[in-house]
Design a protein around this motif. Structure first.
Motif, PDB file in Angstrom:
ATOM      1  N   ASN A  36      12.288 -18.999 -14.882  1.00 39.62           N
ATOM      2  CA  ASN A  36      11.800 -17.798 -14.249  1.00 39.62           C
ATOM      3  C   ASN A  36      11.925 -17.968 -12.894  1.00 39.62           C
ATOM      4  O   ASN A  36      11.050 -18.963 -12.018  1.00 39.62           O
ATOM      5  CB  ASN A  36      10.366 -17.616 -14.388  1.00 39.62           C
ATOM      6  CG  ASN A  36       9.564 -16.688 -13.771  1.00 39.62           C
ATOM      7  OD1 ASN A  36       8.133 -16.561 -13.551  1.00 39.62           O
ATOM      8  ND2 ASN A  36       9.991 -15.646 -13.072  1.00 39.62           N
ATOM      9  N   ASN A  84       5.940 -17.232 -12.251  1.00 38.71           N
ATOM     10  CA  ASN A  84       4.721 -16.982 -12.753  1.00 38.71           C
ATOM     11  C   ASN A  84       4.329 -18.349 -13.799  1.00 38.71           C
ATOM     12  O   ASN A  84       5.037 -18.454 -14.630  1.00 38.71           O
ATOM     13  CB  ASN A  84       4.508 -15.701 -13.546  1.00 38.71           C
ATOM     14  CG  ASN A  84       3.389 -15.435 -14.095  1.00 38.71           C
ATOM     15  OD1 ASN A  84       2.350 -16.297 -14.003  1.00 38.71           O
ATOM     16  ND2 ASN A  84       3.312 -14.275 -14.945  1.00 38.71           N
ATOM     17  N   SER A 107       9.048  -3.384 -12.582  1.00 44.49           N
ATOM     18  CA  SER A 107       7.533  -3.258 -12.701  1.00 44.49           C
ATOM     19  C   SER A 107       7.008  -3.719 -11.509  1.00 44.49           C
ATOM     20  O   SER A 107       5.729  -3.138 -11.051  1.00 44.49           O
ATOM     21  CB  SER A 107       7.009  -4.373 -13.768  1.00 44.49           C
ATOM     22  OG  SER A 107       7.428  -3.808 -15.069  1.00 44.49           O
ATOM     23  N   LYS A 108       7.660  -4.784 -10.623  1.00 48.28           N
ATOM     24  CA  LYS A 108       6.635  -5.296  -9.470  1.00 48.28           C
ATOM     25  C   LYS A 108       6.994  -4.594  -8.332  1.00 48.28           C
ATOM     26  O   LYS A 108       6.340  -4.816  -7.112  1.00 48.28           O
ATOM     27  CB  LYS A 108       6.879  -6.756  -9.371  1.00 48.28           C
ATOM     28  CG  LYS A 108       7.110  -7.600 -10.637  1.00 48.28           C
ATOM     29  CD  LYS A 108       5.837  -7.758 -11.348  1.00 48.28           C
ATOM     30  CE  LYS A 108       6.161  -8.435 -12.717  1.00 48.28           C
ATOM     31  NZ  LYS A 108       4.721  -8.428 -13.476  1.00 48.28           N
ATOM     32  N   SER A 146      13.260  -6.452 -13.389  1.00 49.26           N
ATOM     33  CA  SER A 146      12.169  -5.345 -13.851  1.00 49.26           C
ATOM     34  C   SER A 146      12.029  -4.449 -12.627  1.00 49.26           C
ATOM     35  O   SER A 146      12.237  -4.963 -11.417  1.00 49.26           O
ATOM     36  CB  SER A 146      11.277  -6.076 -14.311  1.00 49.26           C
ATOM     37  OG  SER A 146      10.040  -5.234 -14.551  1.00 49.26           O
ATOM     38  N   TYR A 186       5.276 -18.657 -17.966  1.00 46.46           N
ATOM     39  CA  TYR A 186       4.638 -17.428 -18.179  1.00 46.46           C
ATOM     40  C   TYR A 186       4.313 -17.254 -19.708  1.00 46.46           C
ATOM     41  O   TYR A 186       5.308 -17.369 -20.458  1.00 46.46           O
ATOM     42  CB  TYR A 186       5.816 -16.360 -17.734  1.00 46.46           C
ATOM     43  CG  TYR A 186       5.665 -14.903 -18.223  1.00 46.46           C
ATOM     44  CD1 TYR A 186       4.555 -14.475 -17.915  1.00 46.46           C
ATOM     45  CD2 TYR A 186       6.453 -14.233 -18.924  1.00 46.46           C
ATOM     46  CE1 TYR A 186       4.274 -13.014 -18.541  1.00 46.46           C
ATOM     47  CE2 TYR A 186       6.431 -12.961 -19.211  1.00 46.46           C
ATOM     48  CZ  TYR A 186       5.281 -12.133 -19.144  1.00 46.46           C
ATOM     49  OH  TYR A 186       5.058 -10.789 -19.702  1.00 46.46           O
TER      50      TYR A 186
END
Ligand code: PMP
Length: 463
Positions: free
Chosen positions: A233, A238, A298-299, A296, A183
């Motif tokens: 990750n 990613n 975020s997703k 997170s 990432y």
């Protein structure tokens, strides 16, 4: 009761550490950072010595004296006279209430005392009711945690958690273990420290453990400095789209214990996997308190609200908290209170059904893209099917470098792709890869984009 997050029974990975000591405030005075760490094993009752993982700058951070006092103020009766507290008065703020309508039709109302909290400064670690709910969530998904040795801190997205961890731990030139590809937001955090990068190739299941072991053994034999951090990750990575299987994770965790390393588990796609079972996290196998896990919202909720959270050893999170005291002070209170209201309103069942809905959305998009690449890219590219998340990692056959393909040929056709070199630990080295995302494009755009990509590859190959 769908409002609670029950701990799964008989979870063999229950992350209960055998170490029972509470974390004392002595961690405000971390000993010399250069002193060697103590390597623990699962039967040890000696807490891990974290000095090896805390660099000189971080070890010098001291608690903000006033913020510490305000933490005490929180527990005083409401009639105590607040003459020394330097915060603005919420009565002067122009917000009457905050009302949010969800796509499910439900409402979130923030008013009264909650509104006052949402509009005011918070402790740097985060909004206590949210921290409590997140503890329940971690217990539920990662086995029952020992919340004496382990702590949660709210961060402004997962990225801030990673950044705090790297800034706490790394010294210039330190060896670190990184996956390749990686990432970009992670590699860019490490680069300014001029690290001695030990890059580990990925196959269709993520990083290859034998490579890690081989590199560690060689370094030890050559008496080279040993890495203190491994960044991974692990779920739907990613850009590679790989998910590390449990047996590889166990091996990596064993190596981390053997060589006294921290594992920085960057897992924002944990809830976006396409498998039947939730992945077994490094956090859930962390018997030695050496995993820093970044989660997170975020997703799954919104990338714009900037709310994530870090879970890990209390001693290390305390160092990060001290950094936050002097940087952002804390993640937006409004967003923390909003996420708290949402999580407590939904409970485990509501949250799980939301995850299912989001997974289904991305899985359909993945399936569609897989059909398109099979139709158009046979003989032109190689790939493995993404296991979750939103990325497909393609190796272009017959090209050593995709830079011109992406930044010129495809752009001319108005197809935007990510070139492989940008996601490599060595961005100077040519890369035959490209990253595609199935997140935003419509099915028609995917078909058209991939057929144009095929055209561009053919053109580029003929040169
Ligand atoms: N880690 C990975 C692997 C990511 O892909 C991202 C977002 N692209 C992040 C961390 C950071 O995301 P955020 O700060 O929005 O949580």
């Amino acid at each position: 009761n769908n409002k609670t997050y029950p701990v799964p029974e008989g979870n063999e990975y229950a992350g209960n550490s055998p170490i029972n000591s509470t974390i004392p405030e002595q961690y405000n005075n971390i000993p010399e950072p250069s002193s060697p760490g103590t390597i623990n094993n699962q039967n040890s009752t000696v807490p891990l010595d974290y000095t090896r993982f805390i660099n000189e700058i971080s070890s010098k951070r001291r608690p903000s004296q006033l913020r510490e006092i305000y933490n005490l103020v929180q527990n005083l009766p409401s009639h105590s006279i607040k003459l020394g507290v330097g915060v603005p008065n919420v009565e002067t703020f122009p917000f009457q209430n905050i009302s949010v309508k969800l796509t499910t039709g439900e409402n979130i109302q923030i008013q009264g005392d909650e509104l006052s909290e949402a509009l005011q400064y918070l402790p740097s670690k985060g909004y206590k009711p949210l921290l409590n709910v997140l503890e329940e969530i971690q217990d539920c998904f990662h086995g029952s945690q020992n919340w004496q040795n382990r702590t949660i801190m709210i961060t402004s997205g997962g990225q801030e958690g990673l950044s705090l961890a790297v800034d706490m731990c790394l010294n210039r030139g330190d060896p670190i273990i990184l996956p390749d590809p990686i990432y970009t937001g992670a590699i860019d955090l490490f680069i300014p420290y001029d690290p001695d990068i030990i890059s580990i190739k990925q196959d269709s299941c993520g990083v290859i453990v034998e490579e890690i072991e081989k590199q560690l053994t060689e370094r030890k034999k050559n008496k080279q400095p040993m890495p203190k951090l491994i960044y991974l990750n692990p779920t739907a990575s990613n850009p590679a789209g790989t998910t590390l299987p449990t047996h590889r994770k166990r091996e990596i965790y064993r190596l981390a214990c053997e060589h006294n390393m921290l594992i920085l588990e960057d897992d924002p796609y944990y809830y976006l996997h396409f498998e039947k079972e939730d992945p077994v996290s490094f956090l859930s196998m962390d018997t030695e308190d050496r995993v820093l896990r970044s989660d997170s919202f975020s997703k799954i909720m919104s990338s714009g609200i900037r709310v994530g959270f870090m879970t890990g050893p209390t001693a290390l999170l305390r160092r990060m908290e001290l950094q936050v005291q002097t940087s952002t002070i804390h993640t937006s209170s409004v967003m923390q209170v909003m996420i708290y209201k949402l999580l407590s309103q939904w409970g485990k069942d509501g949250l799980t059904s939301h995850f299912m809905h989001v997974r289904k959305f991305y899985k359909q998009k993945r399936d569609h893209m897989m059909i398109a690449v099979k139709n158009h890219l046979g003989g032109l590219a190689e790939w493995s099917e993404p296991t979750g998340g939103m990325f497909l990692w393609l190796k272009i056959i017959g090209l050593d470098d995709t830079k011109r393909l992406v930044t010129s040929r495809c752009l001319d056709k108005l197809v935007i792709l990510a070139p492989g070199y940008a996601l490599s630990v060595d961005p100077v080295k040519p890369s035959p890869y490209i990253r595609l995302s199935y997140s935003l494009a419509s099915p028609d755009q995917v078909d058209r984009g991939i057929s144009l990509l095929a055209e561009a590859i053919r053109e580029e190959r003929q040169l």
